[in-house]
Design an enzyme around this catalytic site. Sequence first.
Site, PDB file in Angstrom:
ATOM      1  CG  ASN A   1      -8.743  -1.417  12.586  1.00  0.00           C
ATOM      2  OD1 ASN A   1      -7.824  -2.043  12.060  1.00  0.00           O
ATOM      3  ND2 ASN A   1      -9.295  -0.361  12.017  1.00  0.00           N
TER       4      ASN A   1
ATOM      5  CG  HIS B   1      -5.817  -2.281   9.248  1.00  0.00           C
ATOM      6  ND1 HIS B   1      -5.856  -1.233  10.133  1.00  0.00           N
ATOM      7  CD2 HIS B   1      -4.526  -2.352   8.843  1.00  0.00           C
ATOM      8  CE1 HIS B   1      -4.656  -0.700  10.253  1.00  0.00           C
ATOM      9  NE2 HIS B   1      -3.819  -1.370   9.484  1.00  0.00           N
TER      10      HIS B   1
ATOM     11  CD  GLU C   1      -8.628   0.866   8.115  1.00  0.00           C
ATOM     12  OE1 GLU C   1      -8.766   0.133   9.109  1.00  0.00           O
ATOM     13  OE2 GLU C   1      -7.845   1.818   8.081  1.00  0.00           O
TER      14      GLU C   1
ATOM     15  CG  ASP D   1      -0.274  -0.470   2.499  1.00  0.00           C
ATOM     16  OD1 ASP D   1       0.935  -0.202   2.665  1.00  0.00           O
ATOM     17  OD2 ASP D   1      -0.951  -1.105   3.330  1.00  0.00           O
TER      18      ASP D   1
END
Length: 240
Positions: A135, A137, A142, A67
């Site tokens: 979280n 991801h 996400e 990314d």
Amino acid sequence: MKLIVCKDYDDMSKKASELVISNMVEKPQLKFGFATGSSPIGLYKNLIAAQKEGEISFKYAKSVNLDEYVGIGADNEQSYSYFMHKNLFDQVNIKKENINLPYAPENDEKYALEYRKVLDEFGQRDIQILGLGENGHIAFNEPAEKLNRRASIIKLTESTIEANARFFENEDEVPRYALSMGVEEVFNSRTLIVLASGKNKHEAVKRLLNDDTISTELPCSLLNLHPNVYLFVDEEAYKG
């Protein structure tokens, strides 16, 4: 999934690097998928040291990356391109033409489509390095009702923006969008090496290992579907 519980961050980095090094010795022309963030820095340092000692060489290796922030140039110290050059590429003998990095100067899906073509031409990786978001991801996929299959421009959640704010002057400077591989592309690797350290990763690790369900609301739970995953965690991430 193969779970390797390590004493601390350094031990986690050492054990993960041993796995990578053994693969590189066996196959010098390894095709990598690399990740950024604090989790793989120790691993990369060990790979740099191993090359200096003559154990491995990146001469025939090729790479893609997971990314990149949208709207940040490669010369920006917060860009993932800058990170990769600083923490690995500039210190090993990988050829410039064998490095493939995503790039999105603006929020336009055409850059995602361009990176999809790069990934298609690159083909299956031998090893994909992954961190684990607080979280849950993976890459910048996400928690959501639906996840992208292919590379896309993704709006970052507030929790991810907050977690990444430590790398910037203040939270307002953190980009709100990123170009990220989709889940299908993340999984297009013979082996996934997942790194998680620190108490802040404990909840994600606990749910990954113990939840009976697989959900896009916990993207890392999808790792249970891949046939060859190595999960390296330190004691803080494992025990909390």
